[in-house]
Enzyme design. Sequence first.
Site, PDB file in Angstrom:
ATOM      1  N   GLU A  82      44.428  35.585  34.484  1.00 18.91           N
ATOM      2  CA  GLU A  82      44.578  36.710  33.567  1.00 18.91           C
ATOM      3  C   GLU A  82      45.776  36.451  32.650  1.00 18.91           C
ATOM      4  O   GLU A  82      46.784  35.890  33.080  1.00 18.91           O
ATOM      5  CB  GLU A  82      44.799  37.995  34.364  1.00 18.91           C
ATOM      6  N   LYS A 114      37.569  44.196  31.405  1.00 21.75           N
ATOM      7  CA  LYS A 114      38.176  44.768  32.617  1.00 21.75           C
ATOM      8  C   LYS A 114      37.967  46.276  32.679  1.00 21.75           C
ATOM      9  O   LYS A 114      38.284  47.006  31.729  1.00 21.75           O
ATOM     10  CB  LYS A 114      39.667  44.435  32.632  1.00 21.75           C
ATOM     11  N   CYS A 136      41.790  41.051  38.321  1.00 19.38           N
ATOM     12  CA  CYS A 136      43.038  41.570  38.879  1.00 19.38           C
ATOM     13  C   CYS A 136      42.873  42.903  39.625  1.00 19.38           C
ATOM     14  O   CYS A 136      42.379  42.928  40.746  1.00 19.38           O
ATOM     15  CB  CYS A 136      44.081  41.671  37.769  1.00 19.38           C
TER      16      CYS A 136
END
Length: 272
Positions: A40, A113, A153
């Site tokens: 990321e 995301k 994440c």
Amino acid sequence: MKIAALQMVSGTSVASNLQRAQSLLEQAASQGARLAVLPEYFCLMGQTDPDKVRVREKPGSGPIQDFLASTARRLGLWIAGGTLPLQGPDPNRVLNTTLVFNPAGELAARYDKMHLFAFQSGAERYAEADSITPGSQPVAFDCEGWRVGLAICYDLRFPELFRALSRRPDGAIHPCDVFLLPAAFTHTTGEKHWEVLLRARAIENLAYVLGSAQGGTHENGRRTWGHSLIVDSWGEVLAMQAEGEAVVTATLERERIARHRQSLPALAHRVV
């Protein structure tokens, strides 16, 4: 299929970060990897959150996307481009996006995301929603016969996303073989939660999980946890690197997944 998690300690210069990413991708290809995953924010760990907005790109056009496409084509490699900031509906925020390019340099998958990190403990504070617009759709794709699910994440903390990735649009079960999770976990949360959550997602879904992380102290003063790793479908850690730049590799084995799913048919026992 051999896969590689690439660990970086990205800085505040996009050009320098792309140069470091290129070196790691070349190492992965030279080691026989077919799929390499950057972390990321691989292209930028800015001094402030608005720095992401400053370097955002339009979907399909820009130096970061051009770099990923051309490198995939030059190396004959599948590349999951960690995350990069893409233009979204809000002019003051970006989409935090994983783009996957196939060995022909063609875009094979895009995931924005969905879950945005928020954390505060004393002076340590993060609020991704200040600069990022969330995505809305789970994304999985096929890579040389392997079904691959994408997450980023903070998504790791939401097991329902991983379950959703193993269903077809009509609701039929279609398990992923491997999940990719580029990340920039904080040192504070990573020390306690990173490995146990990755292993849990692997065990729950009887699938491989690859976590490619930022790992070290960055120019902006932030410290990330690192510990990029690859976990098998029984929750065993096959390879890991604690800190610093690294290429972490392991080989996916269909027989291992089949054996684990046959001996423990939990996926077939789901009632919801």
